[in-house]
Write an enzyme that holds these catalytic residues in place. Structure first.
Site, PDB file in Angstrom:
ATOM      1  N   GLY A 162       0.883  -1.242  -0.041  1.00 46.78           N
ATOM      2  CA  GLY A 162      -0.156  -0.065   0.051  1.00 46.78           C
ATOM      3  C   GLY A 162       0.882   1.032   0.009  1.00 46.78           C
ATOM      4  O   GLY A 162       2.116   1.205   0.245  1.00 46.78           O
ATOM      5  N   PRO A 163       0.303   2.543  -0.327  1.00 49.44           N
ATOM      6  CA  PRO A 163       0.996   3.663  -0.105  1.00 49.44           C
ATOM      7  C   PRO A 163       1.573   3.985   1.310  1.00 49.44           C
ATOM      8  O   PRO A 163       1.343   3.402   2.329  1.00 49.44           O
ATOM      9  CB  PRO A 163      -0.304   4.664  -0.313  1.00 49.44           C
ATOM     10  CG  PRO A 163      -1.162   3.990  -0.888  1.00 49.44           C
ATOM     11  CD  PRO A 163      -1.218   2.539  -0.373  1.00 49.44           C
ATOM     12  N   PRO A 164       2.656   4.935   1.191  1.00 49.48           N
ATOM     13  CA  PRO A 164       3.386   5.173   2.527  1.00 49.48           C
ATOM     14  C   PRO A 164       2.570   5.905   3.513  1.00 49.48           C
ATOM     15  O   PRO A 164       1.340   6.519   3.063  1.00 49.48           O
ATOM     16  CB  PRO A 164       4.426   6.055   1.967  1.00 49.48           C
ATOM     17  CG  PRO A 164       4.606   5.879   0.417  1.00 49.48           C
ATOM     18  CD  PRO A 164       3.284   5.514   0.111  1.00 49.48           C
ATOM     19  N   GLY A 165       2.550   5.582   4.580  1.00 56.03           N
ATOM     20  CA  GLY A 165       1.930   6.136   5.790  1.00 56.03           C
ATOM     21  C   GLY A 165       0.585   5.556   5.951  1.00 56.03           C
ATOM     22  O   GLY A 165      -0.331   6.161   6.812  1.00 56.03           O
ATOM     23  N   GLY A 217      -0.045   2.652   7.678  1.00 56.37           N
ATOM     24  CA  GLY A 217       0.098   1.745   8.839  1.00 56.37           C
ATOM     25  C   GLY A 217       0.728   0.316   8.521  1.00 56.37           C
ATOM     26  O   GLY A 217       0.351  -0.368   9.586  1.00 56.37           O
ATOM     27  N   LYS A 218       1.628   0.028   7.528  1.00 53.78           N
ATOM     28  CA  LYS A 218       1.671  -1.273   7.441  1.00 53.78           C
ATOM     29  C   LYS A 218       3.080  -1.762   8.349  1.00 53.78           C
ATOM     30  O   LYS A 218       2.701  -2.843   9.154  1.00 53.78           O
ATOM     31  CB  LYS A 218       2.496  -1.219   5.913  1.00 53.78           C
ATOM     32  CG  LYS A 218       1.631  -0.975   4.555  1.00 53.78           C
ATOM     33  CD  LYS A 218       2.244  -1.236   3.539  1.00 53.78           C
ATOM     34  CE  LYS A 218       3.560  -0.111   3.140  1.00 53.78           C
ATOM     35  NZ  LYS A 218       3.054   1.136   3.410  1.00 53.78           N
ATOM     36  N   THR A 219       3.789  -1.131   8.650  1.00 50.72           N
ATOM     37  CA  THR A 219       5.106  -1.237   9.679  1.00 50.72           C
ATOM     38  C   THR A 219       4.449  -1.392  11.019  1.00 50.72           C
ATOM     39  O   THR A 219       4.720  -2.178  11.759  1.00 50.72           O
ATOM     40  CB  THR A 219       6.170  -0.407   9.483  1.00 50.72           C
ATOM     41  OG1 THR A 219       6.559  -0.314   8.108  1.00 50.72           O
ATOM     42  CG2 THR A 219       7.245  -0.833  10.631  1.00 50.72           C
ATOM     43  N   SER A 279      -3.279   3.022 -18.715  1.00 53.48           N
ATOM     44  CA  SER A 279      -4.831   3.417 -18.102  1.00 53.48           C
ATOM     45  C   SER A 279      -5.265   4.645 -18.418  1.00 53.48           C
ATOM     46  O   SER A 279      -6.333   5.110 -18.312  1.00 53.48           O
ATOM     47  CB  SER A 279      -4.672   3.218 -16.737  1.00 53.48           C
ATOM     48  OG  SER A 279      -3.844   4.117 -16.392  1.00 53.48           O
ATOM     49  N   LYS A 319      -7.275   5.101  -7.331  1.00 52.85           N
ATOM     50  CA  LYS A 319      -7.710   6.068  -8.287  1.00 52.85           C
ATOM     51  C   LYS A 319      -8.874   6.646  -7.805  1.00 52.85           C
ATOM     52  O   LYS A 319      -9.334   7.939  -7.810  1.00 52.85           O
ATOM     53  CB  LYS A 319      -7.782   5.517  -9.577  1.00 52.85           C
ATOM     54  CG  LYS A 319      -6.413   5.073 -10.133  1.00 52.85           C
ATOM     55  CD  LYS A 319      -6.660   4.392 -11.555  1.00 52.85           C
ATOM     56  CE  LYS A 319      -5.311   4.295 -12.311  1.00 52.85           C
ATOM     57  NZ  LYS A 319      -5.413   3.355 -13.369  1.00 52.85           N
TER      58      LYS A 319
END
Length: 827
Positions: free
Chosen positions: A371-374, A376-378, A694, A737
């Site tokens: 997913g995008p940065p920020g 909450g993955k880590t 796209s 998107k």
């Protein structure tokens, strides 16, 4: 006790047979024993029925018949619970034992076969047929008796439980049947085997059976002797080693030598013996220690071996933390620390449930948070470790290009160390941590190897139970580790590695989700970190909303937290300076703390324009909107593409132009218009590389708008690949998107029909506020985007002077795709 002669029980007469050759006597059921003829053995009497039979026999100076029980556990056996063959016995005097039991000596007289029970009350009385044996000795019988005696002699020598008197007594037995019975009573046999020997009438058959049993017993005794000998040799060797080492220590102590090095080696040996290493690793450690013993203390290789042994001893081999399998507790921990992310949370709770139901069957999952940065993955990985009660360790793989960073260096190199996997396992201290491999999509490769290929073994449950590190050179078990990888995109992950990962996508947050995250997590954390938790500072919801809209433009919440921290620091400065400060942060006060807005309320054009269409793009940071501008100029049909467009996007522009030309008549475009017009296609933010198919329908719509003079709606966004026949094909990144369109304030979004499945996980509020229209063809797209046709279908003429000659006009070169840069409109 062995036979003592028939005259010991001379006062007991054998039962006299009747005219049918049958004898009648009392019967005693025997539990867990078989008595053979000519053998004397004590009987312990406990049953009332057996005691009554003995008293009746002794009163009449008669013999009794002893018959074994088929099932020794039956307390009161019935006639059907007894064997048919037994032994006629003479009984001696009853004796009371100190423990309160009664014992009597019994001497076997002859074999009998039970015919019928004549009495069952009080005690059993039966009629039996005596069995007579043929004790005639032949040469074959003599040879067999000698062979059996030889085997029995070896068994007596090897078996400490058999006294030597047993063999001496056997040597003096002349009858073959008696010899077989004597040896059978001496061996440790089961009740079934003893009974089968009793039922063998022919002495020769009995001797053959005994010889087989003796051979089996001898094999077991020889194997046991061999094992005892090996154990004794090992014990003797260890004792000798201890003795010699103690002598060496005393000698060195008498010489006054400082034996620090020897003491260290002794400590190493104790640590190796106490460490719970696998057998292969333990042998390897002892081998290296023995090498160390043969080296002088100042040898250069001493330090290398010592470091290697320290690594082996410091690694966790069996120590594991106990998993907390309380599903409610795990759900509470995950919800307290993270907002949303239902799919990732459900996957962890499912893992805990399966571990609870089948703890030994399930393999540890290997997850990949994308997913995008920020988003909450880590931090979610850290919360998972807390929920499970495991240790959490993290390794960042961004920019790693050397394979040795993963697998380690071989010990032949100076300063060699294990790879990051083993180093992190030592830091974890347990064999089952939550192991996060961060930024797995940022791995690189060069002449030093491919780190992603080295990770194939680490992240494969079929292989990582014996992971091989170049430095350790022994297998290490990683199968209990819960691996979690993170990535922003999947395109750069090799297919073989991606196949081993269970991908869980993290979509960008909506404005409402960001508001909730800020209130529940970000603001309390920043207030505490900046010492303002008890100062009464609070943020208005409108102020948070303004920060989200005008000071950040992201899919995650990392920059939002930075802006909140920026406000808190400025307030903390006034508090520390003992100056007055405003305890309520409003939208009007944000200019004073954060300065002017960084982003406009919307990137959209206010008015509908000809040749200007809004597309939707996907980036590593989430979704974004992308304007496509087209200008028509008098010329010779050339097309210029600017804005750092990649090859795929340039081909989409060519396909869009071909579609437009093929539909010229239907669109009321003059046929010679394309030959007399130059086309300039530009995508703003030209410093950002863009690529992917796209934008196909966006380019086609902008071209048609420019050639027909019909204005394109500025409130409509679109994405989709175009074919030469005007079909709209599905693309990737739909969720990001659509969220970007919602952030930008679009009212309508055109999406390929085959991408309908990708909108299931989008927040319902977003779908309510956006009108999602599914399209299959360009006709549907044009109907939704373009207004009515202008009066003139011909393109506007430029007011610039006409070029002198056509030779002076050069066809613009194609813009090459940017290499190694993540593009803006991904497939």
């Amino acid at each position: 006790m062995f036979g003592q002669g028939i005259n010991d029980f001379y006062n007991v007469r054998d039962a006299e047979p009747d005219e049918n050759g049958l004898i009648e006597a009392a019967l005693i059921p025997l539990r867990d024993m078989v008595i053979y003829p000519n053998m004397v053995t004590p009987l312990f009497v406990g049953r009332d029925r057996s005691m009554a039979a003995i008293m009746a026999a002794q009163a009449n100076e008669q013999t009794v018949i002893g018959v074994g029980q088929i099932d020794p556990s039956v307390p009161d056996p019935k006639p059907d619970d007894l064997f048919v063959f037994g032994t006629e016995m003479a009984l001696g005097r009853l004796m009371r034992m100190p423990d309160g039991t009664t014992s009597v000596l019994a001497q076997g007289r002859r074999r009998v076969e039970i015919v019928e029970f004549t009495r069952t009350e009080n005690y059993y009385r039966v009629k039996a047929r005596p069995v007579f044996e043929n004790n005639k000795k032949t040469r074959e019988t003599e040879a067999l008796m000698r062979a059996v005696l030889a085997l029995f002699e070896k068994c007596v020598q090897l078996n400490r439980n058999l006294p030597e008197e047993a063999y001496i007594y056997a040597m003096n037995v002349d009858e073959p049947g008696w010899l077989a019975d004597l040896i059978a009573s001496s061996l440790d046999l089961s009740i079934e085997e003893r009974q089968s020997i009793l039922e063998l009438i022919d002495p020769m058959e009995r001797l053959h059976r005994i010889s087989v049993l003796l051979g089996r017993e001898l094999d077991v005794l020889e194997l046991e002797e061999q094992i005892n000998s090996q154990v004794q040799q090992e014990v003797d060797r260890n004792q000798r080693e201890v003795y010699l080492r103690e002598q060496m220590r005393v000698i060195q102590s008498e010489l006054g030598e400082a034996d620090i090095f020897q003491q260290d080696l002794n400590d190493l040996r104790e640590r190796i013996d106490q460490a719970s290493m696998p057998e292969e690793v333990h042998d390897k450690a002892l081998k290296e220690l023995n090498r160390l013993l043969l080296m002088p203390p100042m040898a250069p290789e001493v330090g290398i071996i010592r470091t290697y042994l320290d690594w082996l001893l410091d690694l966790p081999w069996t120590k594991a933390s106990e998993d907390n399998l309380d599903i409610e507790h795990a759900a509470k921990v995950l919800d307290e620390e993270h907002y949303g992310l239902p799919r990732a949370k459900d996957r962890i709770l499912e893992h805990i449930a399966v571990r609870k139901l089948a703890p030994d069957k399930m393999r540890s999952p290997i997850l990949c948070f994308v997913g995008p940065p920020g988003t909450g993955k880590t931090s979610l990985g850290r919360s998972i470790a807390k929920a499970l009660g495991r240790e959490f360790v993290r390794v960042s793989l961004g920019g790693v290009r050397d394979e040795a960073e993963i697998r380690g260096h071989r010990r032949t190199y100076i300063g060699a160390l294990p790879g990051r996997i083993i180093q992190t396992m030592r830091r974890a201290g347990t064999v089952n941590p939550v192991f996060m491999l961060d930024e797995i999509d940022k791995l690189g490769q060069d002449f030093r190897g491919d780190p992603s290929s080295a990770l194939l073994e680490v992240l494969d449950p079929e292989q990582n139970n014996a992971y091989s590190d170049h430095y350790l050179e022994v297998p290490y078990d990683l199968s209990k580790v819960m691996f979690i990888t993170t990535a922003n995109i999947l395109d750069t992950i090799p297919p073989a590695l991606l196949d081993r990962l269970e991908v869980i996508e993290f979509a960008g947050y909506t404005e409402e989700e960001k508001l909730s995250i800020a209130r529940r997590f970000l603001i309390p954390r920043q207030l505490e970190q900046n010492g303002l938790a008890d100062k009464g500072l609070r943020f208005d919801e409108k102020a948070i909303q303004t920060m989200i809209r005008e000071y950040t433009y992201e899919a995650g919440v990392r920059n939002l937290e930075r802006e909140i921290a920026n406000v808190c620091r400025k307030v903390a400065r006034r508090v520390a300076s003992e100056k007055s400060f405003t305890r309520r942060i409003t939208p009007d006060s944000l200019d004073r703390y954060l300065g002017p807005a960084h982003y406009l309320q919307s990137k959209l054009e206010e008015n509908d324009q000809v040749g200007l269409v809004t597309g939707l793009a996907w980036t590593e940071g989430g979704g974004d909107i992308m304007a496509v501008e087209i200008t028509l100029m008098p010329g010779k049909g050339n097309m210029l593409l600017t804005g750092q467009l990649g090859e795929v996007m340039q081909e989409s522009a060519q396909a869009a132009l071909s579609y437009t030309r093929s539909r010229a008549k239907a669109l009321n475009i003059k046929e010679n218009t394309f030959e007399k017009t130059d086309i300039h296609i530009h995508v703003p933010e030209g410093a950002v590389p863009k690529d992917g198919p796209s934008a196909g329908i966006t380019l086609a719509t902008a071209l048609i708008s420019a050639f027909t003079g019909r204005k394109a709606s500025s409130k409509v966004g679109m994405t989709g690949e175009i074919t030469l026949r005007g079909r709209v094909l599905p693309v990737g990144g739909i969720k990001e998107k659509v969220l970007a369109a919602h952030r930008a304030g679009l009212k309508k979004v055109l999406v390929p029909t085959r991408n309908k499945k990708d909108l299931i996980e989008i927040h319902k509020k977003v779908l309510r506020e956006l009108q999602i229209i599914y399209v299959d063809s360009m006709d549907e797209v044009l109907e939704q985007v373009l207004g009515p046709a202008a009066r003139k279908s011909a393109p506007p003429r430029a007011k610039t002077a006409k070029p002198k000659t056509s030779r002076s006009r050069k066809r613009p070169a194609r813009v090459p795709a940017s290499v190694g840069v993540v593009t803006a409109s991904g497939t």
